[in-house]
Motif scaffolding. Structure first.
Motif, PDB file in Angstrom:
ATOM      1  N   LEU A 333      14.307  14.584  44.275  1.00  0.00           N
ATOM      2  CA  LEU A 333      14.582  13.226  44.746  1.00  0.00           C
ATOM      3  C   LEU A 333      16.005  13.100  45.278  1.00  0.00           C
ATOM      4  CD1 LEU A 333      13.824  10.270  45.135  1.00  0.00           C
ATOM      5  CD2 LEU A 333      14.448   9.852  42.748  1.00  0.00           C
ATOM      6  N   ASP A 334      16.973  13.719  44.591  1.00  0.00           N
ATOM      7  CA  ASP A 334      18.364  13.638  45.041  1.00  0.00           C
ATOM      8  C   ASP A 334      18.526  14.151  46.465  1.00  0.00           C
ATOM      9  OD1 ASP A 334      19.521  12.450  42.804  1.00  0.00           O
ATOM     10  OD2 ASP A 334      19.885  14.355  41.801  1.00  0.00           O
ATOM     11  N   GLU A 335      17.758  15.160  46.827  1.00  0.00           N
ATOM     12  CA  GLU A 335      17.871  15.698  48.182  1.00  0.00           C
ATOM     13  C   GLU A 335      17.529  14.647  49.231  1.00  0.00           C
ATOM     14  OE1 GLU A 335      16.561  19.739  50.526  1.00  0.00           O
ATOM     15  OE2 GLU A 335      15.025  18.665  49.377  1.00  0.00           O
ATOM     16  N   LYS A 336      16.620  13.723  48.894  1.00  0.00           N
ATOM     17  CA  LYS A 336      16.151  12.732  49.858  1.00  0.00           C
ATOM     18  C   LYS A 336      16.884  11.399  49.773  1.00  0.00           C
ATOM     19  CE  LYS A 336      12.971  15.591  51.214  1.00  0.00           C
ATOM     20  NZ  LYS A 336      13.162  16.297  52.515  1.00  0.00           N
ATOM     21  N   LEU A 337      17.495  11.088  48.624  1.00  0.00           N
ATOM     22  CA  LEU A 337      18.148   9.794  48.462  1.00  0.00           C
ATOM     23  C   LEU A 337      19.279   9.605  49.475  1.00  0.00           C
ATOM     24  CD1 LEU A 337      18.506   9.109  44.615  1.00  0.00           C
ATOM     25  CD2 LEU A 337      17.079   7.889  46.261  1.00  0.00           C
ATOM     26  N   PHE A 338      19.266   8.468  50.142  1.00  0.00           N
ATOM     27  CA  PHE A 338      20.298   8.082  51.110  1.00  0.00           C
ATOM     28  C   PHE A 338      20.469   9.116  52.224  1.00  0.00           C
ATOM     29  CE2 PHE A 338      21.646   6.042  47.027  1.00  0.00           C
ATOM     30  CZ  PHE A 338      21.209   4.773  47.370  1.00  0.00           C
ATOM     31  N   GLY A 339      19.360   9.744  52.604  1.00  0.00           N
ATOM     32  CA  GLY A 339      19.372  10.684  53.723  1.00  0.00           C
ATOM     33  C   GLY A 339      19.362  12.123  53.271  1.00  0.00           C
ATOM     34  N   GLY A 340      18.491  12.931  53.885  1.00  0.00           N
ATOM     35  CA  GLY A 340      18.389  14.340  53.547  1.00  0.00           C
ATOM     36  C   GLY A 340      19.506  15.167  54.159  1.00  0.00           C
ATOM     37  N   PRO A 341      19.541  16.468  53.861  1.00  0.00           N
ATOM     38  CA  PRO A 341      20.600  17.337  54.388  1.00  0.00           C
ATOM     39  C   PRO A 341      20.700  17.306  55.904  1.00  0.00           C
ATOM     40  CG  PRO A 341      19.365  18.462  52.672  1.00  0.00           C
ATOM     41  CD  PRO A 341      18.636  17.188  52.941  1.00  0.00           C
ATOM     42  N   GLY A 342      19.561  17.215  56.598  1.00  0.00           N
ATOM     43  CA  GLY A 342      19.595  17.192  58.058  1.00  0.00           C
ATOM     44  C   GLY A 342      20.378  16.015  58.600  1.00  0.00           C
ATOM     45  N   VAL A 343      20.200  14.843  57.981  1.00  0.00           N
ATOM     46  CA  VAL A 343      20.913  13.637  58.418  1.00  0.00           C
ATOM     47  C   VAL A 343      22.415  13.810  58.260  1.00  0.00           C
ATOM     48  CG1 VAL A 343      21.275  11.190  57.916  1.00  0.00           C
ATOM     49  CG2 VAL A 343      18.957  12.140  57.886  1.00  0.00           C
ATOM     50  N   TRP A 344      22.822  14.355  57.102  1.00  0.00           N
ATOM     51  CA  TRP A 344      24.254  14.491  56.844  1.00  0.00           C
ATOM     52  C   TRP A 344      24.858  15.657  57.614  1.00  0.00           C
ATOM     53  CZ3 TRP A 344      27.091  10.847  54.462  1.00  0.00           C
ATOM     54  CH2 TRP A 344      26.380   9.839  53.817  1.00  0.00           C
ATOM     55  N   ASN A 345      24.080  16.691  57.888  1.00  0.00           N
ATOM     56  CA  ASN A 345      24.582  17.767  58.744  1.00  0.00           C
ATOM     57  C   ASN A 345      24.774  17.273  60.176  1.00  0.00           C
ATOM     58  OD1 ASN A 345      24.942  20.063  57.069  1.00  0.00           O
ATOM     59  ND2 ASN A 345      22.734  20.360  56.947  1.00  0.00           N
ATOM     60  N   GLU A 346      23.883  16.386  60.631  1.00  0.00           N
ATOM     61  CA  GLU A 346      24.061  15.790  61.961  1.00  0.00           C
ATOM     62  C   GLU A 346      25.337  14.952  62.003  1.00  0.00           C
ATOM     63  OE1 GLU A 346      22.576  15.948  64.866  1.00  0.00           O
ATOM     64  OE2 GLU A 346      21.083  17.424  64.231  1.00  0.00           O
ATOM     65  N   ARG A 347      25.596  14.261  60.908  1.00  0.00           N
ATOM     66  CA  ARG A 347      26.822  13.464  60.852  1.00  0.00           C
ATOM     67  C   ARG A 347      28.052  14.365  60.899  1.00  0.00           C
ATOM     68  NH1 ARG A 347      27.802   8.354  56.769  1.00  0.00           N
ATOM     69  NH2 ARG A 347      29.936   7.883  57.393  1.00  0.00           N
ATOM     70  N   LEU A 348      27.984  15.482  60.192  1.00  0.00           N
ATOM     71  CA  LEU A 348      29.088  16.439  60.249  1.00  0.00           C
ATOM     72  C   LEU A 348      29.288  16.966  61.665  1.00  0.00           C
ATOM     73  CD1 LEU A 348      28.501  18.548  57.020  1.00  0.00           C
ATOM     74  CD2 LEU A 348      30.520  17.159  57.519  1.00  0.00           C
ATOM     75  N   ALA A 349      28.180  17.332  62.293  1.00  0.00           N
ATOM     76  CA  ALA A 349      28.264  17.887  63.644  1.00  0.00           C
ATOM     77  C   ALA A 349      28.845  16.870  64.623  1.00  0.00           C
ATOM     78  CB  ALA A 349      26.881  18.337  64.112  1.00  0.00           C
ATOM     79  N   GLY A 350      28.523  15.591  64.404  1.00  0.00           N
ATOM     80  CA  GLY A 350      29.035  14.566  65.298  1.00  0.00           C
ATOM     81  C   GLY A 350      30.497  14.246  65.073  1.00  0.00           C
ATOM     82  N   ASP A 351      30.967  14.415  63.837  1.00  0.00           N
ATOM     83  CA  ASP A 351      32.347  14.039  63.506  1.00  0.00           C
ATOM     84  C   ASP A 351      33.354  15.172  63.673  1.00  0.00           C
ATOM     85  OD1 ASP A 351      31.462  11.539  62.925  1.00  0.00           O
ATOM     86  OD2 ASP A 351      31.486  11.783  60.738  1.00  0.00           O
ATOM     87  N   LEU A 352      32.886  16.420  63.571  1.00  0.00           N
ATOM     88  CA  LEU A 352      33.826  17.535  63.688  1.00  0.00           C
ATOM     89  C   LEU A 352      34.255  17.718  65.146  1.00  0.00           C
ATOM     90  CD1 LEU A 352      32.155  20.169  61.348  1.00  0.00           C
ATOM     91  CD2 LEU A 352      34.344  19.029  60.981  1.00  0.00           C
ATOM     92  N   PRO A 353      35.528  17.984  65.378  1.00  0.00           N
ATOM     93  CA  PRO A 353      35.985  18.186  66.762  1.00  0.00           C
ATOM     94  C   PRO A 353      35.414  19.475  67.344  1.00  0.00           C
ATOM     95  CG  PRO A 353      37.731  18.734  65.200  1.00  0.00           C
ATOM     96  CD  PRO A 353      36.615  18.130  64.401  1.00  0.00           C
ATOM     97  N   LEU A 354      35.080  19.422  68.613  1.00  0.00           N
ATOM     98  CA  LEU A 354      34.557  20.601  69.292  1.00  0.00           C
ATOM     99  C   LEU A 354      35.711  21.482  69.749  1.00  0.00           C
ATOM    100  CD1 LEU A 354      31.739  18.998  71.503  1.00  0.00           C
ATOM    101  CD2 LEU A 354      31.498  20.217  69.328  1.00  0.00           C
ATOM    102  N   LEU A 355      35.567  22.767  69.506  1.00  0.00           N
ATOM    103  CA  LEU A 355      36.619  23.709  69.923  1.00  0.00           C
ATOM    104  C   LEU A 355      36.362  24.149  71.359  1.00  0.00           C
ATOM    105  CD1 LEU A 355      36.809  25.937  66.713  1.00  0.00           C
ATOM    106  CD2 LEU A 355      38.320  24.055  67.377  1.00  0.00           C
TER     107      LEU A 355
END
Length: 359
Positions: A333-355
């Motif tokens: 359940l913890d994996e799915k609560l408030f968004g799964g890993p894919g959602v948060w990895n997308e957020r990381l990808a969007g926030d990290l600066p592109l080299l």
């Protein structure tokens, strides 16, 4: 990096673990889960003062911060204790007027933020507020709403602006439909508002929900850590007792490797979750990234650890009588609560600066 707790935090963790060992024994946890009524535990948790630890004194808390809340979440998961009302209330409390928050933390009735627990926090168009503040709409899967008396409701006004409103579950027009998870230690509810008169809160909605969302990510990550830690202990203890070919299965290299893999995930997860808690609490520039890393990695690793622990237990791990399933379901359940890993990895990808590409 290995995160070291302060002496006071170590003492807090030891005291809470000792209390949970006495008051959240597996037989009681099973009883609360099967009945769907954790009121006995919740009342004790409030009376003993654990409920308000980690929250600011000016809203009725006992002091501390998000790291203390993360330590509490980790301990609750380590004993598979009921935690919906606590998690929902500590996320809602900073959004409430001080006197209302103090009443919640003193046991005057739990609170919840009316957001879909399968998604990250945010202002959705599912609830609308008219010019008079009347709320209409429906929010699915609100964590802790089945136990709450107060709801913090994100709503979009007629002019398109977002705001937070305070509503009471017993107000006319509020309908709460409880939902059970596969994990018996947590529950949620679908909440419907039909012309409910809400009290508009004097707080900037988007900023407040962003902060609450990061705190939720940290607390769920810490919960995953606690479940993973307990599954490691169960698996290691069982591997010392179970024998094949006249020797404990813990002497087999494959079993050792599986246990070592879980241990690495536990130790890494502890540093990730604790650092994210401190970062969000301090408002560091990259705190959103740190919370996203914690939510993307720790719950996912806990699910992998759950699968490994199940294999280490063999057939007994699949039985209802063994405690492993309590933590297995909690990690899932913890994996799915408030968004799964894919959602948060997308957020990381969007926030990290592109080299820039190498020339």
């Amino acid at each position: 990096m290995r995160w070291e707790l302060s002496e006071e935090q170590e003492m807090f963790t030891e005291a809470l673990d000792g209390w949970l060992e006495r008051f959240a024994a597996p037989a009681k946890v099973r009883k609360w889960g099967e009945s769907g009524d954790p009121a006995e535990f919740e009342q004790k948790f409030v009376e003993e003062g654990w409920f308000s630890a980690g929250l600011a004194e000016d809203i009725g808390g006992q002091g501390g911060g998000l790291l203390e809340l993360a330590l509490t979440a980790e301990a609750l998961a380590r004993y598979a204790a009921p935690s919906s009302a606590w998690t929902a209330s500590v996320l809602a409390a900073p959004l409430l007027p001080a006197d209302v928050a103090a009443d919640v933390l003193a046991g005057g009735g739990f609170a919840a933020v009316a957001v879909d627990a399968t998604r990250p926090f945010g202002v959705a168009d599912s609830v609308r507020a008219d010019e008079s503040g009347a709320l209409t709409g429906r929010v699915a899967t609100v964590l802790g709403a089945e136990r709450a008396k107060l709801l913090v409701v994100p709503a979009t006004g007629a002019d398109g602006t977002a705001a937070l409103y305070l509503a009471r579950v017993d107000d006319p027009g509020v309908t709460v439909e409880p939902r059970r998870f596969l994990d018996p230690s947590r529950a949620a509810a679908d909440v419907r508002f039909d012309g409910v008169t809400g009290q508009r809160l004097d707080i900037e909605a988007a900023t407040a929900l962003d902060d609450a969302g990061l705190r939720a990510a940290v607390l769920v990550s810490a919960d995953s850590l606690g479940a993973m830690d307990r599954m490691l202990r169960l698996a290691v203890d069982y591997s010392k007792q179970r024998q094949q070919f006249g020797v404990p299965i813990g002497s087999f290299q494959a079993v050792k490797h599986a246990a070592a893999g879980i241990l690495v995930s536990v130790e890494a997860g502890r540093s990730i979750a604790y650092f994210a808690a401190a970062s969000v609490d301090l408002g560091l520039d990259d705190c959103a990234l740190h919370a996203a890393v914690a939510k993307a990695q720790v719950p996912r690793n806990a699910v992998q650890a759950a699968d490994s622990a199940l294999v280490m237990h063999g057939a007994i791990g699949y039985t209802w009588e063994h405690d492993l399933h309590l933590y297995y379901k909690r990690a899932k359940l913890d994996e799915k609560l408030f968004g799964g890993p894919g959602v948060w990895n997308e957020r990381l990808a969007g926030d990290l600066p592109l080299l820039p590409a190498a020339g």
